[in-house]
Structure formats: C-alpha cells, structure tokens
Write a protein that holds these residues in place. Structure first.
Motif, mmCIF file in Angstrom:
data_model
loop_
_atom_site.group_PDB
_atom_site.id
_atom_site.type_symbol
_atom_site.label_atom_id
_atom_site.label_comp_id
_atom_site.label_asym_id
_atom_site.label_seq_id
_atom_site.Cartn_x
_atom_site.Cartn_y
_atom_site.Cartn_z
ATOM 1 N N GLU A 25 0.950 -1.297 -0.006
ATOM 2 C CA GLU A 25 0.060 0.008 0.107
ATOM 3 C C GLU A 25 0.672 1.334 -0.115
ATOM 4 N N SER A 26 2.156 1.173 0.172
ATOM 5 C CA SER A 26 2.933 2.504 0.434
ATOM 6 C C SER A 26 4.249 1.969 -0.607
ATOM 7 N N PRO A 27 4.383 2.813 -1.362
ATOM 8 C CA PRO A 27 5.677 2.462 -2.292
ATOM 9 C C PRO A 27 7.062 2.686 -1.737
ATOM 10 N N GLU A 28 6.926 3.469 -0.560
ATOM 11 C CA GLU A 28 8.234 3.811 0.076
ATOM 12 C C GLU A 28 8.607 2.425 0.971
ATOM 13 N N TYR A 29 7.783 1.585 1.046
ATOM 14 C CA TYR A 29 7.927 0.574 1.969
ATOM 15 C C TYR A 29 8.065 -0.696 1.156
ATOM 16 N N ALA A 30 8.161 -0.802 -0.132
ATOM 17 C CA ALA A 30 8.279 -1.898 -1.084
ATOM 18 C C ALA A 30 9.731 -2.522 -1.009
ATOM 19 N N ASN A 31 10.635 -1.880 -0.421
ATOM 20 C CA ASN A 31 11.907 -2.472 -0.712
ATOM 21 C C ASN A 31 11.985 -3.890 0.075
ATOM 22 N N PRO A 32 12.748 -5.040 -0.279
ATOM 23 C CA PRO A 32 12.872 -6.185 0.182
ATOM 24 C C PRO A 32 13.453 -6.376 1.463
ATOM 25 N N PHE A 33 14.271 -5.405 1.780
ATOM 26 C CA PHE A 33 15.019 -5.119 3.279
ATOM 27 C C PHE A 33 13.812 -4.884 4.275
ATOM 28 N N LEU A 34 12.810 -4.365 3.826
ATOM 29 C CA LEU A 34 11.584 -4.210 4.931
ATOM 30 C C LEU A 34 10.733 -5.454 4.902
ATOM 31 N N ALA A 35 10.813 -6.384 4.106
ATOM 32 C CA ALA A 35 10.070 -7.653 4.494
ATOM 33 C C ALA A 35 10.142 -8.500 5.546
ATOM 34 N N PRO A 36 9.161 -9.012 6.077
ATOM 35 C CA PRO A 36 9.225 -10.068 7.160
ATOM 36 C C PRO A 36 10.468 -11.348 6.761
ATOM 37 N N GLU A 37 10.398 -11.458 5.347
ATOM 38 C CA GLU A 37 11.530 -12.519 5.258
ATOM 39 C C GLU A 37 12.761 -12.183 5.492
ATOM 40 N N PHE A 38 13.212 -10.910 5.412
ATOM 41 C CA PHE A 38 14.548 -10.484 5.627
ATOM 42 C C PHE A 38 14.742 -10.370 7.213
#
Length: 359
Positions: A25-38
């Motif tokens: 929902e927010s393009p600024e948070y689409a980075n993979p380093f912000l994903a739960p998997e990381f």
C-alpha cells in the motif's frame, strides 16, 4: 495504539499477510529489506531480533523490526547489511517514537538507512544521504536496443567490450535467476578477495553472514526472493550479483567479478544486464544503495534520501552509546564527503589490502 512484541519466526501467517499488505500500500515500503522474510533471516543468526507489531482497533497496522541487546540498546535489523530501514505501516497510521522505544524496552535505537518518510524519527536524524536508484521500464527489444536507448553514453563502450570478451573468452550469456548454489559460493569467494584487496572488512569471513546469504538464496516468496544473477563468457562465469527482491524492487547488494578479467569492465556489464533483465521480470526499481561510487552516478535515474541517527529516551545507556558511536559515524561521513580525504583513505586501504593479500 497497542504494541505487541514477537520474534520474527513467531509471526502468524495473518500477521505476515498484514505486513505484506502494508508494503503493497505504500511504495516507500516496497523494498525487500523491509520484508518479514529479511527480518526472519536475520533472526536465524542474530539473537535479540524482534518485531514490534502496532495494533489499531484490533488490527495489525504497523511492523517495526529491530535488534536488541541485554542492556536495551537497539539497532535497525541487519544494521550494516540492510540498505533500507523503517517502521512499515499502512497509510494514515500515526505513532510516537518514544512510546515505541518504551514498548520495545529500548533506551536508544540506531539506524543508518532510514526511509525519509519516517517523520516520528525525524528529530533524531543526524544526517541524510543520497541513495541512488534506477527506474526501469519494461522493454520489448533486445538488450543492445535497451542499452542504447537507456544509456547511450555507455552503450558503445560496453557493447564493444562485450564483443571483445566474446571473441577472447566465449560467447556472452546472462542468467538473471541462477539457481546453482555453487555459483553463489563463487560470488562470495570473489567478493572476499575484493574486500581483502581493497583493505575493507571481509564480510564473508563472518559465518553468520555466509549463513544468512545461503538462507536468503533459498527463499522464494511473492514479496521476497533471493536473486542470484550471473554473466558468463562461454561456460566461464565472469561476474555475479546476489540481492533480494520484492514484488517490485530489486536491491543491489553483493556484486563481484573474476579479477583476471577486470579489463573488460565485467562489474559494469553485470549491473547493466541485471537492470535490463529485472525490467522483464516485473521489477520497476533497482535500489543501488547509499554510497558515492562512480558507477552509481552513471547508472542512476534519480536519488532517494536515507537518514542515519539515534532515536533515544533519557537514559544513561543511551547517552553512553551515542557518545561511543556518534564520533565514529561523524568521522566516516566526513571522510566520505570530501574527495581530498576520501581518495587518500582509499589509497591507504588498498595498500593495506595489498600487504594483507601478499602474505
């Protein structure tokens, strides 16, 4: 606002879906380093990795991954490896930095690649820095056509070198998503040699980083995939890159090449091939990461801004940590910001690297 604390591997499927929804929902948070998997990957190898989940009206609306020491010193999850840090939340959610730290049991929280939109952390930012990115668009043509259209200044030289390596070594071919773990080991070996050669700390001398990269290489999810890309000349690997990608963002992370073939500029070839292939695999943004490098100036289409600093509550531990870490960061930033200081420092590190590798 209610806040609950979890280990990354304790997150339920519904919480992970809510986290992914906030990323979407927010393009600024689409980075993979912000994903739960990381965060989960970091949690496998570093104790004290936690996730604060923000709840509003019983619904999970925000996710804050962090690492915590026994003394309550906090740091962004993967600090030193992560090129993007934030509290990931749904649009319109408000929160207070000090209340967040208190709920997490933190006296201080250190970050160095904070998303600029994180306004509650704004008063604690001590500096902001450029983080170059490449906006990529899907293309229907061949790689040479894409290269000439996107980077006309680089196209002639790069294509000439590719033809030369094709004649000298073997026909050039590129694999965007190589699944051979042996090639990942080759990349790490090349990168270790590069670190030592340039006098930098060899990240792959640390078993936990090797384990993390091995783990992320095997993750295959919609919002997070470890992508290994390899450039070959015939059957000989020339250069490789490994980095995580989300549904729309590919992070440039570890790139290295066969040093015996350096005169062909294989590192630049690697970045260009990766960007072109990423556009054909649904990626819209390649994040090159914070740092002043000549190749980033050549490739970037624009820059994001990331912040570093220390969010803190009044506490002796917070004061001591800031007094210890603050001057180190300030000295590093001063050297990196001034060519008259940076260039001699680079030469000194390379001299140290030469002495180290000659032993």
């Amino acid at each position: 606002m209610d806040i609950t604390i979890h280990r990354p591997d304790e997150l339920t499927p519904s919480l992970r879906r809510a986290w992914h929804r906030a990323m979407d929902e927010s393009p600024e948070y689409a980075n993979p380093f912000l994903a739960p998997e990381f965060a989960t990957g970091i949690g496998r190898y570093r104790g004290g990795t936690k996730v604060a989940v923000l709840h509003e009206d019983g619904e999970a609306v925000g996710f804050f991954p962090y690492e915590r020491t026994a003394l309550g010193v906090g740091r962004a999850v993967g600090l030193g490896l992560s090129d993007c840090q934030a509290l990931v939340h749904r649009p319109g959610i408000t929160w207070n930095a000090r209340d967040l730290l208190a709920a997490c049991g933190l006296s201080i929280f250190e970050f160095d690649h904070l998303v600029q939109e994180q306004r509650p952390f704004g008063p604690y930012v001590t500096g902001t820095f450029a983080s170059p990115v490449i906006d990529v668009k899907p293309g229907d043509g061949t790689y040479p056509q894409w290269l000439r259209g996107t980077y006309p200044g680089l196209a002639r030289t790069t294509l000439k070198k590719e033809r030369r390596i094709g004649r000298d070594v073997g026909e050039v071919r590129f694999v965007f998503d190589e699944r051979d773990p042996g090639m990942l080991r080759t990349l790490m070996r090349w990168k270790s040699a590069q670190y030592r050669r340039t006098g930098r700390m060899d990240r792959f001398s640390r078993p936990w980083i090797v384990g993390l990269v091995d783990h992320l290489f095997r993750v295959r999810e919609d919002h997070f995939t470890g992508v290994l890309s390899v450039l070959y000349a015939g059957d000989r690997p020339v250069a490789a890159h490994f980095g995580p990608r989300s549904s729309t963002v590919l992070a440039a992370w570890f790139t290295a090449y066969d040093p015996e073939l350096h005169y062909y500029s294989p590192g630049l070839m690697m970045h260009l091939r990766t960007a072109e292939a990423a556009s054909r695999h649904g990626v819209t943004l390649v994040d090159l990461g914070r740092g002043d490098k000549e190749y980033k100036d050549w490739l970037k289409t624009r820059e994001l801004r990331v912040g570093e600093g220390f969010a803190a509550r009044p506490h002796p531990v917070a004061t001591a940590h800031r007094l210890w870490r603050g001057p180190v960061r300030a000295l590093r930033n001063t050297v990196n910001a001034h060519p008259r200081l940076r260039e001699p420092a680079d030469r000194f590190l390379k001299t140290v690297g030469t002495l180290r590798t000659s032993r």
